[in-house]
Write a protein that holds these residues in place. Structure first.
Motif, PDB file in Angstrom:
ATOM      1  N   TYR A 237     -10.332   9.390  17.080  1.00  0.00           N
ATOM      2  CA  TYR A 237      -9.249   8.579  16.536  1.00  0.00           C
ATOM      3  C   TYR A 237      -8.793   9.083  15.167  1.00  0.00           C
ATOM      4  O   TYR A 237      -9.615   9.338  14.281  1.00  0.00           O
ATOM      5  CB  TYR A 237      -9.692   7.123  16.391  1.00  0.00           C
ATOM      6  N   ALA A 238      -7.483   9.193  15.032  1.00  0.00           N
ATOM      7  CA  ALA A 238      -6.916   9.388  13.699  1.00  0.00           C
ATOM      8  C   ALA A 238      -6.863   8.031  13.014  1.00  0.00           C
ATOM      9  O   ALA A 238      -6.629   7.002  13.661  1.00  0.00           O
ATOM     10  CB  ALA A 238      -5.511   9.979  13.805  1.00  0.00           C
ATOM     11  N   ILE A 239      -7.095   8.042  11.732  1.00  0.00           N
ATOM     12  CA  ILE A 239      -7.102   6.804  10.946  1.00  0.00           C
ATOM     13  C   ILE A 239      -6.025   6.871   9.878  1.00  0.00           C
ATOM     14  O   ILE A 239      -5.883   7.876   9.177  1.00  0.00           O
ATOM     15  CB  ILE A 239      -8.467   6.578  10.269  1.00  0.00           C
ATOM     16  N   GLY A 240      -5.290   5.796   9.775  1.00  0.00           N
ATOM     17  CA  GLY A 240      -4.273   5.697   8.736  1.00  0.00           C
ATOM     18  C   GLY A 240      -4.575   4.545   7.796  1.00  0.00           C
ATOM     19  O   GLY A 240      -5.125   3.519   8.207  1.00  0.00           O
ATOM     20  N   TRP A 241      -4.238   4.739   6.556  1.00  0.00           N
ATOM     21  CA  TRP A 241      -4.306   3.667   5.566  1.00  0.00           C
ATOM     22  C   TRP A 241      -2.881   3.231   5.244  1.00  0.00           C
ATOM     23  O   TRP A 241      -2.009   4.066   4.981  1.00  0.00           O
ATOM     24  CB  TRP A 241      -4.984   4.142   4.279  1.00  0.00           C
ATOM     25  N   PHE A 242      -2.666   1.932   5.244  1.00  0.00           N
ATOM     26  CA  PHE A 242      -1.370   1.352   4.939  1.00  0.00           C
ATOM     27  C   PHE A 242      -1.548   0.272   3.884  1.00  0.00           C
ATOM     28  O   PHE A 242      -2.639  -0.265   3.719  1.00  0.00           O
ATOM     29  CB  PHE A 242      -0.750   0.733   6.204  1.00  0.00           C
ATOM     30  N   ARG A 243      -0.481  -0.054   3.214  1.00  0.00           N
ATOM     31  CA  ARG A 243      -0.528  -1.145   2.250  1.00  0.00           C
ATOM     32  C   ARG A 243       0.728  -1.985   2.373  1.00  0.00           C
ATOM     33  O   ARG A 243       1.780  -1.499   2.749  1.00  0.00           O
ATOM     34  CB  ARG A 243      -0.701  -0.625   0.825  1.00  0.00           C
ATOM     35  N   GLN A 244       0.566  -3.242   2.034  1.00  0.00           N
ATOM     36  CA  GLN A 244       1.697  -4.162   2.079  1.00  0.00           C
ATOM     37  C   GLN A 244       1.597  -5.126   0.919  1.00  0.00           C
ATOM     38  O   GLN A 244       0.614  -5.866   0.801  1.00  0.00           O
ATOM     39  CB  GLN A 244       1.744  -4.922   3.398  1.00  0.00           C
ATOM     40  N   ALA A 245       2.612  -5.109   0.078  1.00  0.00           N
ATOM     41  CA  ALA A 245       2.710  -6.034  -1.040  1.00  0.00           C
ATOM     42  C   ALA A 245       3.583  -7.216  -0.607  1.00  0.00           C
ATOM     43  O   ALA A 245       4.385  -7.102   0.314  1.00  0.00           O
ATOM     44  CB  ALA A 245       3.312  -5.326  -2.241  1.00  0.00           C
ATOM     45  N   PRO A 246       3.440  -8.346  -1.280  1.00  0.00           N
ATOM     46  CA  PRO A 246       4.243  -9.525  -0.923  1.00  0.00           C
ATOM     47  C   PRO A 246       5.731  -9.214  -0.957  1.00  0.00           C
ATOM     48  O   PRO A 246       6.236  -8.635  -1.928  1.00  0.00           O
ATOM     49  CB  PRO A 246       3.855 -10.535  -1.994  1.00  0.00           C
ATOM     50  N   GLY A 247       6.420  -9.577   0.104  1.00  0.00           N
ATOM     51  CA  GLY A 247       7.856  -9.378   0.165  1.00  0.00           C
ATOM     52  C   GLY A 247       8.302  -7.966   0.476  1.00  0.00           C
ATOM     53  O   GLY A 247       9.506  -7.682   0.477  1.00  0.00           O
ATOM     54  N   LYS A 248       7.343  -7.091   0.729  1.00  0.00           N
ATOM     55  CA  LYS A 248       7.682  -5.697   1.016  1.00  0.00           C
ATOM     56  C   LYS A 248       7.181  -5.310   2.391  1.00  0.00           C
ATOM     57  O   LYS A 248       6.289  -5.942   2.957  1.00  0.00           O
ATOM     58  CB  LYS A 248       7.092  -4.773  -0.044  1.00  0.00           C
ATOM     59  N   GLU A 249       7.752  -4.247   2.920  1.00  0.00           N
ATOM     60  CA  GLU A 249       7.317  -3.747   4.203  1.00  0.00           C
ATOM     61  C   GLU A 249       6.004  -2.988   4.065  1.00  0.00           C
ATOM     62  O   GLU A 249       5.675  -2.452   3.008  1.00  0.00           O
ATOM     63  CB  GLU A 249       8.385  -2.831   4.804  1.00  0.00           C
ATOM     64  N   ARG A 250       5.288  -2.955   5.166  1.00  0.00           N
ATOM     65  CA  ARG A 250       4.065  -2.169   5.202  1.00  0.00           C
ATOM     66  C   ARG A 250       4.420  -0.693   5.083  1.00  0.00           C
ATOM     67  O   ARG A 250       5.355  -0.213   5.713  1.00  0.00           O
ATOM     68  CB  ARG A 250       3.339  -2.438   6.511  1.00  0.00           C
ATOM     69  N   GLU A 251       3.658   0.029   4.275  1.00  0.00           N
ATOM     70  CA  GLU A 251       3.948   1.441   4.077  1.00  0.00           C
ATOM     71  C   GLU A 251       2.708   2.304   4.241  1.00  0.00           C
ATOM     72  O   GLU A 251       1.589   1.890   3.923  1.00  0.00           O
ATOM     73  CB  GLU A 251       4.555   1.692   2.694  1.00  0.00           C
ATOM     74  N   PHE A 252       2.940   3.483   4.736  1.00  0.00           N
ATOM     75  CA  PHE A 252       1.876   4.472   4.916  1.00  0.00           C
ATOM     76  C   PHE A 252       1.395   4.971   3.566  1.00  0.00           C
ATOM     77  O   PHE A 252       2.197   5.258   2.671  1.00  0.00           O
ATOM     78  CB  PHE A 252       2.408   5.630   5.757  1.00  0.00           C
ATOM     79  N   VAL A 253       0.080   5.090   3.439  1.00  0.00           N
ATOM     80  CA  VAL A 253      -0.515   5.594   2.206  1.00  0.00           C
ATOM     81  C   VAL A 253      -1.155   6.962   2.447  1.00  0.00           C
ATOM     82  O   VAL A 253      -0.868   7.927   1.740  1.00  0.00           O
ATOM     83  CB  VAL A 253      -1.568   4.613   1.661  1.00  0.00           C
ATOM     84  N   ALA A 254      -2.015   7.033   3.442  1.00  0.00           N
ATOM     85  CA  ALA A 254      -2.727   8.274   3.738  1.00  0.00           C
ATOM     86  C   ALA A 254      -3.290   8.197   5.145  1.00  0.00           C
ATOM     87  O   ALA A 254      -3.476   7.109   5.693  1.00  0.00           O
ATOM     88  CB  ALA A 254      -3.849   8.513   2.735  1.00  0.00           C
ATOM     89  N   GLY A 255      -3.555   9.362   5.720  1.00  0.00           N
ATOM     90  CA  GLY A 255      -4.145   9.394   7.045  1.00  0.00           C
ATOM     91  C   GLY A 255      -5.028  10.608   7.200  1.00  0.00           C
ATOM     92  O   GLY A 255      -4.913  11.581   6.442  1.00  0.00           O
TER      93      GLY A 255
END
Length: 123
Positions: A31-49
């Motif tokens: 499995y490839a693993i991705g890290w994402f983040r989501q701040a209040p009121g914002k869309e989820r965004e890719f951080v690293a994988g």
């Protein structure tokens, strides 16, 4: 596949945190693993994988050079080392898994998601 992210917390701007993503599967290296983040009121965004073997990785431009993603397949765990954190990077950080070796920046490409861990960065 069950994923559990941990390691979040409160840190001052410029500080560091290391997040962990533990997986419950005997085929973790597939499995490839991705890290994402989501701040209040914002869309989820890719951080690293990171790819299944750990030989490939990818970063969002905003974190390149400050964040490092790694994995220990013997421990079924992926790590995200975050340095020089900025207040605007405060968010819930989640890890996600997709079968195969390729990393994708789109959340929809991932099948399994962990609950996430809160990162707060004070200015």
């Amino acid at each position: 596949v069950q994923l559990q992210a941990s390691g979040g917390g409160l840190v001052q701007a410029g500080g560091s945190l290391r997040l962990s993503c533990a997986a419950s599967t005997s085929t973790f290296s597939r499995y490839a693993i991705g890290w994402f983040r989501q701040a209040p009121g914002k869309e989820r965004e890719f951080v690293a994988g990171i790819g299944g073997s750990g030989s490939t990785s990818s970063y969002a431009g905003s974190v390149q050079g400050r964040f490092t993603v790694s994995r220990d397949n013997a421990k079924n765990t992926v790590y995200l080392q975050m340095n020089s954190l900025k207040p605007e990077e405060a968010a819930v950080y989640s890890c996600a898994a997709r079968f195969g070796s390729s990393i994708d920046i789109m959340p929809g490409a991932y099948t399994y998601w962990g609950q996430g861990t809160q990162v707060t960065v004070s200015s």
